[in-house]
Structures are given as structure tokens and as C-alpha cells.
Design a protein around this motif. Structure first.
Motif, mmCIF file in Angstrom:
data_model
loop_
_atom_site.group_PDB
_atom_site.id
_atom_site.type_symbol
_atom_site.label_atom_id
_atom_site.label_comp_id
_atom_site.label_asym_id
_atom_site.label_seq_id
_atom_site.Cartn_x
_atom_site.Cartn_y
_atom_site.Cartn_z
ATOM 1 N N PRO A 170 47.812 44.067 32.436
ATOM 2 C CA PRO A 170 47.005 42.862 32.207
ATOM 3 C C PRO A 170 45.891 43.107 31.195
ATOM 4 O O PRO A 170 45.323 44.202 31.120
ATOM 5 C CB PRO A 170 46.424 42.560 33.588
ATOM 6 C CG PRO A 170 47.289 43.291 34.561
ATOM 7 C CD PRO A 170 47.770 44.505 33.841
ATOM 8 N N THR A 171 45.587 42.080 30.423
ATOM 9 C CA THR A 171 44.456 42.128 29.496
ATOM 10 C C THR A 171 43.413 41.068 29.836
ATOM 11 O O THR A 171 42.419 40.930 29.133
ATOM 12 C CB THR A 171 44.942 41.928 28.046
ATOM 13 O OG1 THR A 171 45.699 40.715 27.974
ATOM 14 C CG2 THR A 171 45.793 43.108 27.598
ATOM 15 N N GLN A 172 43.676 40.310 30.905
ATOM 16 C CA GLN A 172 42.717 39.328 31.404
ATOM 17 C C GLN A 172 42.594 39.486 32.912
ATOM 18 O O GLN A 172 43.482 40.045 33.565
ATOM 19 C CB GLN A 172 43.190 37.891 31.095
ATOM 20 C CG GLN A 172 43.316 37.551 29.632
ATOM 21 C CD GLN A 172 43.834 36.131 29.430
ATOM 22 O OE1 GLN A 172 43.813 35.317 30.352
ATOM 23 N NE2 GLN A 172 44.301 35.838 28.213
ATOM 24 N N LYS A 173 41.489 38.972 33.439
ATOM 25 C CA LYS A 173 41.339 38.969 34.889
ATOM 26 C C LYS A 173 42.384 38.054 35.525
ATOM 27 O O LYS A 173 42.791 37.054 34.943
ATOM 28 C CB LYS A 173 39.942 38.489 35.292
ATOM 29 C CG LYS A 173 38.835 39.507 35.084
ATOM 30 C CD LYS A 173 37.526 38.983 35.665
ATOM 31 C CE LYS A 173 36.428 40.026 35.569
ATOM 32 N NZ LYS A 173 35.166 39.552 36.178
ATOM 33 N N SER B 175 43.635 35.453 38.605
ATOM 34 C CA SER B 175 43.020 34.378 39.377
ATOM 35 C C SER B 175 43.637 34.325 40.760
ATOM 36 O O SER B 175 44.800 34.724 40.951
ATOM 37 C CB SER B 175 43.225 33.027 38.671
ATOM 38 O OG SER B 175 42.599 33.019 37.410
ATOM 39 N N ASN C 32 48.971 34.711 37.238
ATOM 40 C CA ASN C 32 48.961 35.333 35.913
ATOM 41 C C ASN C 32 48.860 34.223 34.875
ATOM 42 O O ASN C 32 49.833 33.509 34.616
ATOM 43 C CB ASN C 32 50.238 36.145 35.699
ATOM 44 C CG ASN C 32 50.352 36.659 34.265
ATOM 45 O OD1 ASN C 32 49.368 36.699 33.520
ATOM 46 N ND2 ASN C 32 51.564 37.050 33.871
ATOM 47 N N LYS C 33 47.699 34.045 34.271
ATOM 48 C CA LYS C 33 47.494 32.984 33.298
ATOM 49 C C LYS C 33 47.724 33.444 31.864
ATOM 50 O O LYS C 33 47.539 32.682 30.909
ATOM 51 C CB LYS C 33 46.081 32.408 33.450
ATOM 52 C CG LYS C 33 45.867 31.714 34.802
ATOM 53 C CD LYS C 33 44.523 31.033 34.892
ATOM 54 C CE LYS C 33 44.394 30.276 36.220
ATOM 55 N NZ LYS C 33 43.079 29.586 36.338
ATOM 56 N N GLU C 34 48.144 34.698 31.723
ATOM 57 C CA GLU C 34 48.415 35.217 30.385
ATOM 58 C C GLU C 34 49.774 34.737 29.880
ATOM 59 O O GLU C 34 50.662 34.376 30.665
ATOM 60 C CB GLU C 34 48.379 36.751 30.397
ATOM 61 C CG GLU C 34 47.010 37.311 30.749
ATOM 62 C CD GLU C 34 46.910 38.796 30.439
ATOM 63 O OE1 GLU C 34 47.155 39.152 29.270
ATOM 64 O OE2 GLU C 34 46.600 39.580 31.356
ATOM 65 N N LYS D 58 54.817 35.698 33.218
ATOM 66 C CA LYS D 58 53.781 34.933 32.542
ATOM 67 C C LYS D 58 53.695 33.524 33.117
ATOM 68 O O LYS D 58 54.698 32.912 33.494
ATOM 69 C CB LYS D 58 54.048 34.876 31.039
ATOM 70 C CG LYS D 58 55.332 34.180 30.649
ATOM 71 C CD LYS D 58 55.530 34.237 29.138
ATOM 72 C CE LYS D 58 56.832 33.560 28.723
ATOM 73 N NZ LYS D 58 57.047 33.641 27.259
ATOM 74 N N VAL E 192 41.555 45.848 33.510
ATOM 75 C CA VAL E 192 40.545 44.859 33.139
ATOM 76 C C VAL E 192 39.406 44.818 34.155
ATOM 77 O O VAL E 192 38.227 44.757 33.791
ATOM 78 C CB VAL E 192 41.183 43.457 33.021
ATOM 79 C CG1 VAL E 192 40.131 42.418 32.655
ATOM 80 C CG2 VAL E 192 42.296 43.478 31.990
#
Length: 466
Positions: free
Chosen positions: A30-33, A35, A61-63, A101, A132
Motif C-alpha cells: 500500500p501507498t495510502q492509508k 479505510s 482499499n481506495k487505491e 483495487k 504507510v
């Protein structure tokens, strides 16, 4: 034949392509937090050494890429009272969890606590680790210590001596628990009694059930499923059954979620400051019974809040008997149903009735909330005074106007409850209720405090709430 061959070949080609695509998934870190659907998951009160229901948290996963979550685990590890299930696997720690994704996965949570405290808080965290951030979901539950009464055909549970239950431990009843003939069971304030499905508390001949609750420390009788949604569902357990000559003295008690909350077979009950709601058949089912009630609140019973059979003696003061039953339209949902007869198998039994209803509300969303069915040749006397009734001439079985047995009472005016829906169950009255200030003062003096201990001796209001 050629067409079938082409379809067959096309099916296997598509399946092969799908298989190749699955193998080609590239799960990155992951590269984002991440949720979560919940930051804190609060499980309803659970019982010591009894596994809870299953709850769920979703991880999103909002990426715009498939990711692999390096680590998901319970902070308390193997010693935790909680257990989790991630992506269909049970355990306390999981690594390299794939997540497509724009997709989500469920983490299922349950607790099997072990605490000897009367009430304790069980707390843990679901930790989610990635490059992250270190994130978590807090898990909380109240754990209550309990005492079990498990009755079987070979091992019936019977209370053979005078017994006092304190609030130190909740009681869970499986099967039937019986108070032996002539003995007493006394429940101290705050005592909680939970019943497994179809379980009953039986009070034998000439035995006594005494509940000494108080405001905010009520004695509770309910099913053993503590999830809040079961508070609004009936038939989670049987009921409290009193045999001939038995006595129930209940003060500040709550009885709900059963089939028949109180079943009185030639027995008697004194009910003060008590709430009975959400029962499949009757809140009170009396067969030639005696009931004295004050500050009684009732709602949501399939047949009737109070069912009176084979007569009996009933004195009901400053009570609110509402019935907004909507779970099964085939059931009539009366407030009070009264008759002189009772069909016992193939035998019809008859008895005299004396009913006094004073300073009370009997209301529903049906055409009539009260139905009398007197039997010719049998004594059927009633007196209704300073009360508010939902009434329909054709079905009530008595006359409202010009009837000396109905005095200073209000017909078919909405009492304006704060909220009659069972999910809220607030049967207090709004300021502009027609019942405000309409109760008889001398009757109010007999019950000077309402169910929440507000003085009602000046300009008293009809019903259980001033």
C-alpha cells in the motif's frame, strides 16, 4: 455439431484466460492509508464463558491498484478474549493479505470472554500494519459474570428452599427452572434473569416470586441474546408461569421478548412500576386470576397486553396499556381482552369477573383497544373511571356513552405519546396530550408518585407518567 464444438472450445479458452489473469495479479504494498467501516467496534454485553454473536469490520482499499496488506493481527495475541476471521481464515495474526483495487474485505470478530467480575470491560485492538501507517480498530465489550441453570428431562432444576438472588451474577436459564410448592424466590434490585429459547420460570403452587427493583436498578427478565435488535423481537423465551395459589410481587421490573410474559393460572400478581412489552401472545394472561397493578406500562403484544379468561379480579390504577403490534397482522393486538370463559382442552370453564380501570390509558392503532366478551348468566362487572380509551361500539362489547360503569372518561382521542414505536418505547405524554391533568385526584393520592417518581398529587395526568 460444429457449433457445439466452437462453444465448447470457447468456454475452455475463456476459463483458461481467467486462470491466467488470476495468476497475473500483481499485488503491491500500500501507498495510502487504509479505510475502515468502524474505528471502534462495540459488541453488545456478553456473558462470561459464552461465545458472542459474530460482528464485522470492513477494510477498504481506495487505491487504483491491487495491494497486499503486510500484517493484520490482534494486539492481545493468543491471550486475547477476541477471535478474528480474515478472508475466510480464523486466527489471531495474518500476513500478506491480498486486497483488490477499489475493493474491501471483511474481518469477522467474536468474543469468548473469561472474567469473574460482575461486569468488566474487555478491550483489544485489530492492528493493521503497512509501510504507510500502523492503524487499528478498537474492540470493546461489557462482560458479565453469570450463573447457569440448565434443566433437562433427567436433571430438572428446582429451587427447593427459600432463595434470594443478588445482582452479583446474572442468571441464565436453559429449559425450565421451577420454584417448588410453598417456597419463595426473591430478586434483589438490579438482578438480571436471562432465558434461552423456550425457557420458562415456573412458580409452583402457593410459591412466591418477589422482585425488589428500583428506578434505574430494575429487575430484568428477558431472552439471553443481548444484541439490541432482540429487544424488539418476541418469542425469544417462554415466560413466567404461576400455578394455583402462587403469588408474584414485582416492583420496578421489566419483562420483554417472550411468548407470555406472565401466565397466571388461578394465581395472583401485584405489579408496581413495571414495564412489560414485546410478547408473541399476551403480556399478562390470567385464568381466574387476581391482578393489582399501578404504574404499569405495556406495549406490543400479539393477542393482547392483558388477556382475562374465566373471570377474576383486576384492579388497574394509573397504568398505560398501549398496543402497536405490527409483527403479525393475523393477531388482534388488543390492549385488554376480557371474558368469563376459558376453554381447557374440551372443557369450557366459567368464572365471575370484577374489573376496575382507573386513571389509565388503553390505546392502540386498531379500531378498538379493549374488547369485553361477557358470558350470559355469569357475573361480569367493570368500572372504568377517568381513563382514556380507544373504543369502537361494534367490537368493544360495552357502551361508552350513557353507561354508569364508564365515568369521566375520554373516547378515541390520541394520547400523544412521545414515541410509541417499540424501538424507542417512550410512552410519556406530550405537553398537549388530552390526558394531561384529567385523572381523578383521590385515585392519584393512592399512587402519589408516577413510574419515574414524579409527584402527581396536583393536577394528576391519566396513565403511568405524570
Amino acid at each position: 455439431m460444429k457449433t457445439k464444438y466452437i462453444l465448447f472450445f470457447g468456454f475452455w479458452l475463456a476459463l483458461f484466460a481467467i486462470s491466467c489473469n488470476r495468476d497475473d495479479f500483481n499485488f503491491e504494498v500500500p501507498t495510502q492509508k487504509l479505510s475502515f467501516s468502524e474505528d471502534t467496534l462495540v459488541l453488545d454485553t456478553v456473558y462470561n464463558q459464552v461465545r458472542s454473536e459474530t460482528y464485522a469490520v470492513k477494510i477498504y482499499n481506495k487505491e487504483d491498484k491491487d495491494i497486499s496488506i503486510p500484517r493484520i493481527y490482534l494486539e492481545g495475541g493468543a491471550a486475547s478474549q477476541y477471535r478474528i476471521n480474515v478472508d475466510g481464515k480464523q486466527g489471531t495474526e495474518f500476513t500478506n493479505v491480498p486486497l483488490r483495487k477499489k475493493d474491501s474485505l471483511y474481518v469477522f470478530v467474536e468474543i469468548a470472554p473469561n472474567s469473574n467480575a460482575t461486569e468488566a470491560i474487555a478491550e483489544d485492538r485489530i492492528q493493521v500494519e503497512s509501510p504507510v501507517a500502523s492503524q487499528h480498530v478498537t474492540l470493546l465489550s461489557v462482560v458479565q459474570d453469570v450463573e447457569f441453570y440448565v434443566s433437562t428431562s433427567s436433571n430438572p432444576q428446582i429451587i427447593n428452599q427459600n432463595t434470594v438472588w443478588s445482582s452479583n451474577k446474572a442468571k441464565i436459564i436453559y429449559g425450565d427452572l421451577k420454584v417448588a410448592e410453598g417456597k419463595s424466590l426473591t430478586l434483589s434490585e438490579g438482578t438480571k434473569v436471562y432465558f434461552h429459547r423456550d425457557a420458562n420460570l415456573k412458580i409452583g403452587k402457593n410459591a412466591q416470586l418477589i422482585a425488589n427493583g428500583d428506578l434505574g436498578k430494575e429487575v430484568i427478565f428477558r431472552g439471553d441474546r443481548n444484541d439490541a435488535r432482540y429487544d424488539t423481537l418476541p418469542k425469544n423465551w417462554g415466560g413466567i408461569q404461576l400455578e394455583q395459589g402462587a403469588i408474584a410481587n414485582l416492583n420496578y421490573s421489566k419483562i420483554f421478548g417472550g411468548t407470555n410474559a406472565l401466565y397466571l393460572d388461578q394465581a395472583s400478581a401485584t405489579l408496581k412500576n413495571t414495564i412489560i412489552h414485546t410478547n408473541q401472545e399476551f403480556g399478562i394472561l390470567g385464568i381466574n386470576a387476581t391482578v393489582n397493578a399501578e404504574n404499569l406500562v405495556m406495549n406490543n403484544c400479539g393477542q393482547a397486553c392483558i388477556g382475562i379468561f374465566k373471570g377474576g379480579n383486576y384492579n388497574i390504577l394509573h397504568s398505560t396499556i398501549a398496543n402497536y403490534w405490527d409483527l403479525n397482522g393475523a393477531l388482534p393486538g388488543f390492549g385488554i381482552y376480557a371474558t368469563n370463559e376459558y376453554v381447557n382442552g374440551t372443557t369450557t370453564e366459567l368464572g365471575a369477573l370484577n374489573l376496575n380501570l382507573k386513571n389509565s390509558i388503553v390505546y392502540s392503532d386498531k379500531s378498538t383497544a379493549i374488547q369485553f366478551k361477557p358470558i350470559s348468566g355469569q357475573t361480569f362487572t367493570y368500572f372504568i373511571e377517568n381513563s382514556l380509551l380507544k373504543y369502537e361500539t361494534q367490537n368493544a362489547g360495552f357502551n361508552f356513552d350513557g353507561n354508569t360503569s364508564v365515568v369521566n372518561s375520554i373516547q378515541n382521542q390520541d394520547p400523544k405519546f412521545e414515541n410509541y414505536f417499540i424501538q424507542k418505547l417512550n410512552l410519556r405524554l406530550k405537553a398537549d396530550s388530552p390526558a394531561k391533568g384529567k385523572a381523578k385526584v383521590s385515585t392519584a393520592a393512592l399512587v402519589p408518585l408516577d413510574i419515574v417518581k414524579v409527584n402527581r398529587t396536583i393536577t394528576p395526568t391519566i396513565g403511568a407518567y405524570q
